[in-house]
Design a protein around this motif. Structure first.
Motif: not given
Length: 134
Positions: A52-63
């Motif tokens: 879940q933390e990886r998913q959040v970090q991936e989304r943040l990197a795209e924003m």
């Protein structure tokens, strides 16, 4: 837990993801039935939390940098952690009144199958999404 709603033909389906229980409402009559399925709760493991933390970090990197990005990061930092995984992640209905329930994935699991219930809430089978690259 989150609340999910769907329309299946002329009925409203409502369920919370912290139990496998769906309420089926007929607009003219009220509660028509409650659909339950016995499933053992699955614990939230360190592997699940890391995914879940990886998913959040991936989304943040795209924003792009923005107040919305900052809010997304702050909200995800303060999310209370449940001891068990949700029982499902999506509920859909179709024009024939069938109910489609997608289980909740554990960690890096591929999309879980959809359980399909008839208009009378009888199990009809399951369908798995194919995410392979052809």
């Amino acid at each position: 837990p989150s609340t999910h709603t769907a329309v299946a033909a002329d009925r409203l389906i409502v369920g919370r993801s912290d139990s496998y229980q769906l309420r089926v409402y007929d607009p003219g009559k009220g509660l028509e039935r409650i659909v339950r399925r016995r499933i053992e709760p699955r614990p939230v493991t360190e592997e699940v939390l890391a995914a879940q933390e990886r998913q959040v970090q991936e989304r943040l990197a795209e924003m792009p940098p923005s107040p919305g990005r900052d809010l997304y990061a702050a909200v995800n930092q303060g999310v209370p952690r449940s001891e068990t995984l949700p029982f499902f992640m999506r509920v859909l209905g179709d024009a024939e009144g069938r109910i489609w329930v997608q289980g909740f994935p554990a960690a890096e699991e591929s999309p879980p199958p959809w359980s399909v219930l008839s208009r009378a809430a009888a199990p009809m089978g399951s369908v798995r999404q194919d995410n392979s690259q052809n």
